[in-house]
Design a protein around this motif. Structure first.
Motif, PDB file in Angstrom:
ATOM      1  N   ASN B  56       0.951  -0.871  -0.031  1.00  0.00           N
ATOM      2  CA  ASN B  56      -0.006  -0.127   0.018  1.00  0.00           C
ATOM      3  C   ASN B  56       0.673   1.501  -0.333  1.00  0.00           C
ATOM      4  OD1 ASN B  56      -1.536   1.834  -0.046  1.00  0.00           O
ATOM      5  ND2 ASN B  56      -2.436   1.379   2.652  1.00  0.00           N
ATOM      6  N   GLY B  57       1.220   1.407  -0.922  1.00  0.00           N
ATOM      7  CA  GLY B  57       2.050   2.986  -1.171  1.00  0.00           C
ATOM      8  C   GLY B  57       3.117   2.573  -0.906  1.00  0.00           C
ATOM      9  N   ARG B  58       4.150   3.030   0.793  1.00  0.00           N
ATOM     10  CA  ARG B  58       4.943   2.961   0.528  1.00  0.00           C
ATOM     11  C   ARG B  58       5.721   2.529   1.217  1.00  0.00           C
ATOM     12  NH1 ARG B  58       6.702   6.615   3.486  1.00  0.00           N
ATOM     13  NH2 ARG B  58       5.402   7.556   4.544  1.00  0.00           N
ATOM     14  N   LEU B  59       4.531   0.852   1.876  1.00  0.00           N
ATOM     15  CA  LEU B  59       4.527  -0.179   3.220  1.00  0.00           C
ATOM     16  C   LEU B  59       4.187  -1.199   2.472  1.00  0.00           C
ATOM     17  CD1 LEU B  59       4.450   2.657   4.807  1.00  0.00           C
ATOM     18  CD2 LEU B  59       2.835   1.675   6.055  1.00  0.00           C
ATOM     19  N   SER B  60       4.323  -1.886   2.326  1.00  0.00           N
ATOM     20  CA  SER B  60       4.486  -3.359   2.780  1.00  0.00           C
ATOM     21  C   SER B  60       4.285  -4.173   3.751  1.00  0.00           C
ATOM     22  CB  SER B  60       5.224  -3.716   1.307  1.00  0.00           C
ATOM     23  OG  SER B  60       6.501  -3.570   1.444  1.00  0.00           O
ATOM     24  N   ALA B  61       3.704  -4.900   3.516  1.00  0.00           N
ATOM     25  CA  ALA B  61       4.329  -6.681   4.381  1.00  0.00           C
ATOM     26  C   ALA B  61       4.449  -7.553   4.077  1.00  0.00           C
ATOM     27  CB  ALA B  61       2.650  -6.327   5.735  1.00  0.00           C
ATOM     28  N   THR B  62       5.060  -8.418   4.712  1.00  0.00           N
ATOM     29  CA  THR B  62       4.860  -9.969   4.296  1.00  0.00           C
ATOM     30  C   THR B  62       4.539 -11.314   5.427  1.00  0.00           C
ATOM     31  OG1 THR B  62       6.826  -9.768   2.471  1.00  0.00           O
ATOM     32  CG2 THR B  62       6.077 -11.675   3.050  1.00  0.00           C
ATOM     33  N   THR B  63       4.155 -12.112   4.916  1.00  0.00           N
ATOM     34  CA  THR B  63       4.013 -12.972   6.456  1.00  0.00           C
ATOM     35  C   THR B  63       3.771 -14.284   5.937  1.00  0.00           C
ATOM     36  OG1 THR B  63       1.994 -11.308   7.368  1.00  0.00           O
ATOM     37  CG2 THR B  63       1.895 -13.545   8.074  1.00  0.00           C
ATOM     38  N   VAL B  64       5.005 -15.133   6.460  1.00  0.00           N
ATOM     39  CA  VAL B  64       4.757 -16.400   6.438  1.00  0.00           C
ATOM     40  C   VAL B  64       4.544 -17.210   7.384  1.00  0.00           C
ATOM     41  CG1 VAL B  64       6.437 -18.020   5.432  1.00  0.00           C
ATOM     42  CG2 VAL B  64       7.484 -16.156   5.212  1.00  0.00           C
ATOM     43  N   ALA B  65       3.010 -17.321   7.595  1.00  0.00           N
ATOM     44  CA  ALA B  65       2.849 -18.521   8.726  1.00  0.00           C
ATOM     45  C   ALA B  65       2.980 -19.813   8.642  1.00  0.00           C
ATOM     46  CB  ALA B  65       0.984 -18.397   8.348  1.00  0.00           C
ATOM     47  N   THR B  66       3.416 -20.064   8.237  1.00  0.00           N
ATOM     48  CA  THR B  66       4.532 -21.362   7.602  1.00  0.00           C
ATOM     49  C   THR B  66       5.644 -21.485   8.893  1.00  0.00           C
ATOM     50  OG1 THR B  66       5.804 -21.741   6.213  1.00  0.00           O
ATOM     51  CG2 THR B  66       3.192 -22.606   6.271  1.00  0.00           C
ATOM     52  N   GLU B  67       6.752 -20.031   8.747  1.00  0.00           N
ATOM     53  CA  GLU B  67       7.400 -19.903  10.007  1.00  0.00           C
ATOM     54  C   GLU B  67       7.432 -19.261  10.760  1.00  0.00           C
ATOM     55  OE1 GLU B  67      11.378 -18.999   7.352  1.00  0.00           O
ATOM     56  OE2 GLU B  67      10.110 -20.329   6.149  1.00  0.00           O
ATOM     57  N   ARG B  68       6.118 -19.079  11.144  1.00  0.00           N
ATOM     58  CA  ARG B  68       5.493 -18.342  12.056  1.00  0.00           C
ATOM     59  C   ARG B  68       6.100 -16.397  12.183  1.00  0.00           C
ATOM     60  NH1 ARG B  68       5.469 -22.947  16.789  1.00  0.00           N
ATOM     61  NH2 ARG B  68       3.672 -23.835  15.411  1.00  0.00           N
ATOM     62  N   TYR B  69       6.391 -15.537  11.337  1.00  0.00           N
ATOM     63  CA  TYR B  69       6.426 -14.136  11.482  1.00  0.00           C
ATOM     64  C   TYR B  69       6.063 -13.320  10.193  1.00  0.00           C
ATOM     65  CZ  TYR B  69       9.771 -15.143   7.068  1.00  0.00           C
ATOM     66  OH  TYR B  69      10.182 -14.933   5.729  1.00  0.00           O
ATOM     67  N   SER B  70       6.312 -11.839  10.503  1.00  0.00           N
ATOM     68  CA  SER B  70       5.446 -11.107   9.468  1.00  0.00           C
ATOM     69  C   SER B  70       6.502 -10.346   9.531  1.00  0.00           C
ATOM     70  CB  SER B  70       4.490 -10.494   9.696  1.00  0.00           C
ATOM     71  OG  SER B  70       3.575  -9.555   8.755  1.00  0.00           O
ATOM     72  N   LEU B  71       6.512  -9.484   8.160  1.00  0.00           N
ATOM     73  CA  LEU B  71       7.694  -8.405   8.061  1.00  0.00           C
ATOM     74  C   LEU B  71       6.987  -7.172   7.766  1.00  0.00           C
ATOM     75  CD1 LEU B  71      10.840  -9.774   6.387  1.00  0.00           C
ATOM     76  CD2 LEU B  71      10.192  -9.033   9.411  1.00  0.00           C
ATOM     77  N   LEU B  72       7.097  -5.815   7.969  1.00  0.00           N
ATOM     78  CA  LEU B  72       6.709  -4.716   7.326  1.00  0.00           C
ATOM     79  C   LEU B  72       7.749  -3.744   7.061  1.00  0.00           C
ATOM     80  CD1 LEU B  72       3.679  -2.829   6.988  1.00  0.00           C
ATOM     81  CD2 LEU B  72       4.844  -2.093   9.476  1.00  0.00           C
ATOM     82  N   TYR B  73       7.671  -3.365   5.646  1.00  0.00           N
ATOM     83  CA  TYR B  73       8.442  -2.709   5.075  1.00  0.00           C
ATOM     84  C   TYR B  73       8.244  -1.338   5.052  1.00  0.00           C
ATOM     85  CZ  TYR B  73      10.243  -7.169   3.667  1.00  0.00           C
ATOM     86  OH  TYR B  73      10.400  -8.924   3.720  1.00  0.00           O
ATOM     87  N   ILE B  74       8.911  -0.183   5.405  1.00  0.00           N
ATOM     88  CA  ILE B  74       8.424   1.097   5.158  1.00  0.00           C
ATOM     89  C   ILE B  74       9.714   1.763   4.089  1.00  0.00           C
ATOM     90  CG2 ILE B  74       8.199   3.250   6.251  1.00  0.00           C
ATOM     91  CD1 ILE B  74       7.809   2.166   9.000  1.00  0.00           C
ATOM     92  N   SER B  75       9.614   2.084   3.130  1.00  0.00           N
ATOM     93  CA  SER B  75       9.852   2.552   1.880  1.00  0.00           C
ATOM     94  C   SER B  75       9.701   4.211   2.538  1.00  0.00           C
ATOM     95  CB  SER B  75      10.293   2.199   0.572  1.00  0.00           C
ATOM     96  OG  SER B  75       9.147   2.915   0.593  1.00  0.00           O
ATOM     97  N   SER B  76      10.822   4.927   1.602  1.00  0.00           N
ATOM     98  CA  SER B  76      11.387   6.253   2.011  1.00  0.00           C
ATOM     99  C   SER B  76      10.429   7.273   3.060  1.00  0.00           C
ATOM    100  CB  SER B  76      10.428   7.125   0.349  1.00  0.00           C
ATOM    101  OG  SER B  76      10.993   6.353  -0.752  1.00  0.00           O
ATOM    102  N   SER B  77      10.614   6.813   4.341  1.00  0.00           N
ATOM    103  CA  SER B  77      10.072   7.550   5.447  1.00  0.00           C
ATOM    104  C   SER B  77       9.409   8.714   4.898  1.00  0.00           C
ATOM    105  CB  SER B  77      10.990   6.664   6.611  1.00  0.00           C
ATOM    106  OG  SER B  77      12.036   7.462   6.485  1.00  0.00           O
ATOM    107  N   GLN B  78       9.138   9.405   6.146  1.00  0.00           N
ATOM    108  CA  GLN B  78       8.271  10.534   5.836  1.00  0.00           C
ATOM    109  C   GLN B  78       8.362  10.962   7.719  1.00  0.00           C
ATOM    110  OE1 GLN B  78       5.157  10.858   3.679  1.00  0.00           O
ATOM    111  NE2 GLN B  78       6.548  10.635   2.067  1.00  0.00           N
TER     112      GLN B  78
END
Lengths: 112, 110
Positions: B56-78
């Motif tokens: 969603n815009g500058r933000l993205s997220a990935t969840t790998v449920a089988t490995e029990r983690y999620s990542l939130l990426y913030i690009s070009s932070s404001q």
């Protein structure tokens, strides 16, 4: 579209006084409703949740109680506030289908 | 019960920098959400992402449920990205209940 209201926005109460916080949801029916508390600088602690009128599940034993008198109304109460009840109280809802959770604006409670 | 840990606990960035926030959970989950809590306390939904990747815009997220983690990426932070980021999971063993992580406090400097 759905909206969630909480009032009051801020509240200052003396120790030993009663409490009533109200949460209402518009634009949906039969939502799951939640009360959370957030202490200063901390995460969110689930206090109560409800899947229907009159159905309340308590997560943390304490001097607070919750009631759901109507489908889209959730009330948090206390008979006698403690200093430790101070915090930011947030109400949330989910549709019960996909369970995405949405939060109200919160009530900031200070007990003196 | 399920444990939800977020890292790092605190993060300071210069405006324009990128960052990755992590959420680890100790048991299987039905759902996972990322929220941003702004300085006024409002919790803003970022992603509802039980699995896979979303952007969603500058933000993205990935969840790998089988490995029990999620990542939130913030690009070009404001500077408006400042605040606390929470992940919340609905455990498979506890339907309807969301458990929140400890949060990552982000400060973006102009």
């Amino acid at each position: 579209s759905q909206t969630i209201h909480q009032w009051p926005a801020t509240l200052v109460q003396p120790v030993g006084s009663p409490l009533s916080l109200e949460c209402t949801v518009e634009g949906t029916s039969n939502p799951n409703l939640y009360w959370y508390r957030q202490a200063a600088g901390r995460g969110l602690q689930l206090l109560f949740y409800s899947v229907g009128i009159g159905q309340i599940s308590s997560e943390v034993p304490q001097n607070l109680s919750a009631s759901r008198p109507q489908d889209r109304q959730f009330i948090l109460s206390s008979k006698k506030l403690l200093l430790s009840d101070s915090g930011f109280y947030l109400c949330a809802w989910t549709s019960g289908t996909d369970n995405e959770q949405f939060f109200g604006p919160g009530t900031r409670l200070t007990v003196l | 019960g399920i444990q939800v840990e977020q890292s790092p606990p605190d993060l300071i960035l210069q405006e324009g920098a990128n960052s990755t926030l992590r959420c680890n959970f100790s048991d299987s989950v039905n759902n996972l959400q990322w929220f941003h809590q702004n300085p006024w306390g409002q919790l803003i939904n970022l992603f509802y992402i039980p699995s896979g990747t979303k952007q969603n815009g500058r933000l993205s997220a990935t969840t790998v449920a089988t490995e029990r983690y999620s990542l939130l990426y913030i690009s070009s932070s404001q500077t408006t990205d400042s605040g606390v980021y929470f992940c919340a999971v609905e455990p498979t063993s506890g339907t309807y209940k969301y458990i929140f992580g400890t949060g990552t406090r982000l400060k973006v400097l102009a």
